[in-house]
Motif scaffolding. Structure first.
Motif, mmCIF file in Angstrom:
data_model
loop_
_atom_site.group_PDB
_atom_site.id
_atom_site.type_symbol
_atom_site.label_atom_id
_atom_site.label_comp_id
_atom_site.label_asym_id
_atom_site.label_seq_id
_atom_site.Cartn_x
_atom_site.Cartn_y
_atom_site.Cartn_z
ATOM 1 N N LEU A 136 0.844 -1.074 -0.065
ATOM 2 C CA LEU A 136 -0.039 -0.053 0.213
ATOM 3 C C LEU A 136 0.769 1.162 0.107
ATOM 4 O O LEU A 136 1.846 1.363 0.696
ATOM 5 C CB LEU A 136 -0.873 0.031 1.233
ATOM 6 C CG LEU A 136 -2.165 -0.815 1.106
ATOM 7 C CD1 LEU A 136 -2.832 -1.090 2.694
ATOM 8 C CD2 LEU A 136 -3.301 -0.441 0.171
ATOM 9 N N ALA A 138 1.943 5.171 0.438
ATOM 10 C CA ALA A 138 1.894 6.099 1.686
ATOM 11 C C ALA A 138 1.261 7.496 1.125
ATOM 12 O O ALA A 138 1.973 8.495 1.227
ATOM 13 C CB ALA A 138 3.402 6.361 2.343
ATOM 14 N N ASN A 140 -2.462 9.791 0.704
ATOM 15 C CA ASN A 140 -3.901 10.072 1.319
ATOM 16 C C ASN A 140 -4.716 10.186 0.443
ATOM 17 O O ASN A 140 -4.552 10.996 -0.933
ATOM 18 C CB ASN A 140 -3.999 11.257 2.331
ATOM 19 C CG ASN A 140 -3.021 11.219 3.527
ATOM 20 O OD1 ASN A 140 -2.694 10.147 3.760
ATOM 21 N ND2 ASN A 140 -3.126 12.067 4.347
ATOM 22 N N ALA A 150 -5.572 7.976 5.012
ATOM 23 C CA ALA A 150 -4.413 7.594 4.821
ATOM 24 C C ALA A 150 -4.309 6.008 4.482
ATOM 25 O O ALA A 150 -4.876 5.223 5.322
ATOM 26 C CB ALA A 150 -3.602 7.815 5.790
ATOM 27 N N GLN A 152 -2.057 3.908 4.462
ATOM 28 C CA GLN A 152 -1.322 3.060 5.280
ATOM 29 C C GLN A 152 -1.965 2.710 6.500
ATOM 30 O O GLN A 152 -1.613 1.585 7.100
ATOM 31 C CB GLN A 152 -0.071 3.897 5.658
ATOM 32 C CG GLN A 152 0.966 4.199 4.530
ATOM 33 C CD GLN A 152 1.788 2.957 4.485
ATOM 34 O OE1 GLN A 152 2.256 2.141 5.328
ATOM 35 N NE2 GLN A 152 1.840 2.619 3.302
ATOM 36 N N SER A 153 -3.038 3.338 6.946
ATOM 37 C CA SER A 153 -4.055 3.029 8.099
ATOM 38 C C SER A 153 -4.664 1.939 7.728
ATOM 39 O O SER A 153 -5.502 1.308 8.612
ATOM 40 C CB SER A 153 -4.855 4.377 8.340
ATOM 41 O OG SER A 153 -5.941 4.283 7.303
ATOM 42 N N ARG A 155 -3.630 -0.997 7.112
ATOM 43 C CA ARG A 155 -2.714 -2.136 7.535
ATOM 44 C C ARG A 155 -3.327 -2.615 8.533
ATOM 45 O O ARG A 155 -3.789 -1.920 9.294
ATOM 46 C CB ARG A 155 -1.297 -1.722 7.606
ATOM 47 C CG ARG A 155 -0.370 -1.561 6.282
ATOM 48 C CD ARG A 155 0.875 -0.950 6.666
ATOM 49 N NE ARG A 155 1.713 -0.670 5.393
ATOM 50 C CZ ARG A 155 2.641 -1.788 5.045
ATOM 51 N NH1 ARG A 155 2.979 -2.800 5.612
ATOM 52 N NH2 ARG A 155 3.364 -1.505 4.044
ATOM 53 N N GLY A 243 -0.466 -5.433 4.328
ATOM 54 C CA GLY A 243 -0.403 -4.473 3.067
ATOM 55 C C GLY A 243 0.099 -4.762 1.870
ATOM 56 O O GLY A 243 0.123 -4.105 0.794
#
Length: 271
Positions: A136, A138, A140, A150, A152-153, A155, A243
């Motif tokens: 994924l 990084a 938004n 985001a 990354q959130s 994960r 991810g």
């Protein structure tokens, strides 16, 4: 390498590889006929059909609750097949045909095996040529309706990421099923990412279609399409909790193929 793109056409490799294997088997059958070892060519197409029907039937039986009508069971655009059932049916078909036709007891297995070897070798080479799928990114992305997410959130929990657009007919067909699954699914997050369209167009489309997916993101610059090298719409990414992409499905999903991908995510060690 998940599909072959020819201009506007996006062709999954599976059917192309099967066609290649069948063509090679036909050449092998022609060589056997010329060498006086019988003519296995008429048996090859029925055997291929047998294998495909068995593979489809086995898949449908495994996911019977996800096929509400007989017509949906026949709709193979979702590419729902059980490969093991297909190979087994083909093997048994070759054995039965050769037993019934003594003149073909050498040439038919040899021709079929040649085609099968080409299929397996080509699929293996395609797998080796597949570049590593990136995790994924990084970044938004805006949420439809306001705010940002985001990526990354995401994960820490398995995710199904569907890349779609309002003008894409297969996307439009699968969207109601995905929206319903997103509201129902527990433990796996389903996120719909519109690619390249303004928020007003997406919101208007969903309103007209009376759809209310719980999570819609907007990727106005097609960042995810480029990041994952997706060849076309729709593309569905099955992403493990760490991810990383576990599976990429090019083309239309059915409830059954979605359930298959989600089940694989649940079995993933990273999940």
């Amino acid at each position: 390498m998940d599909a072959l793109r020819l201009g506007p056409l996006v062709l999954p490799w599976g059917p192309l590889v099967l066609a290649l294997g069948y063509t090679v088997a036909m050449f092998a059958a022609g060589a056997a006929r010329r060498a006086g070892r019988g003519d296995p060519e008429p048996a090859l197409l029925p055997l291929l059909v047998l294998a495909l029907v068995a593979a489809r039937l086995a898949f449908v039986l495994q996911h019977l609750a996800d096929y509400p009508t007989a017509l949906s069971m026949l709709d193979i655009r979702d590419r729902g097949f059980d490969a093991w059932a297909g190979w087994l049916a083909g093997l048994l078909g070759v054995a039965f045909w050769a037993w019934r036709r003594p003149a073909l007891r050498r040439s038919l297995p040899a021709s079929a095996a040649t085609g099968a070897a080409v299929v397996l070798a080509t699929l293996g080479l395609l797998q080796l040529a597949q570049p590593p799928r990136p995790p994924l990114p990084a970044i938004n992305l805006p949420r439809l309706g306001g705010g940002e997410l985001a990526l990354q959130s995401l994960r820490g929990r398995p995710v199904v990421l569907n890349l779609w657009a309002t003008w894409c007919p297969p996307c439009r067909r699968e969207l109601p099923m995905l929206a319903q699954a997103a509201r129902r699914e527990q433990g796996v997050r389903i996120v719909l990412v519109d690619e390249g369209e303004p928020a007003a167009r997406v919101a208007d489309f969903l309103r007209r279609e009376n759809l209310a997916p719980p999570e819609v993101l907007l990727d106005a610059h097609n960042v995810l399409m480029a990041h994952y090298r997706a060849p076309g719409f729709p593309t569905t990414l099955f992403i493990a909790a760490d991810g990383r992409v576990q599976r990429m499905h090019i083309g239309e999903l059915s409830a059954a193929t979605l359930a298959q991908g989600v089940a694989e995510l649940r079995r993933s060690p990273a999940s």
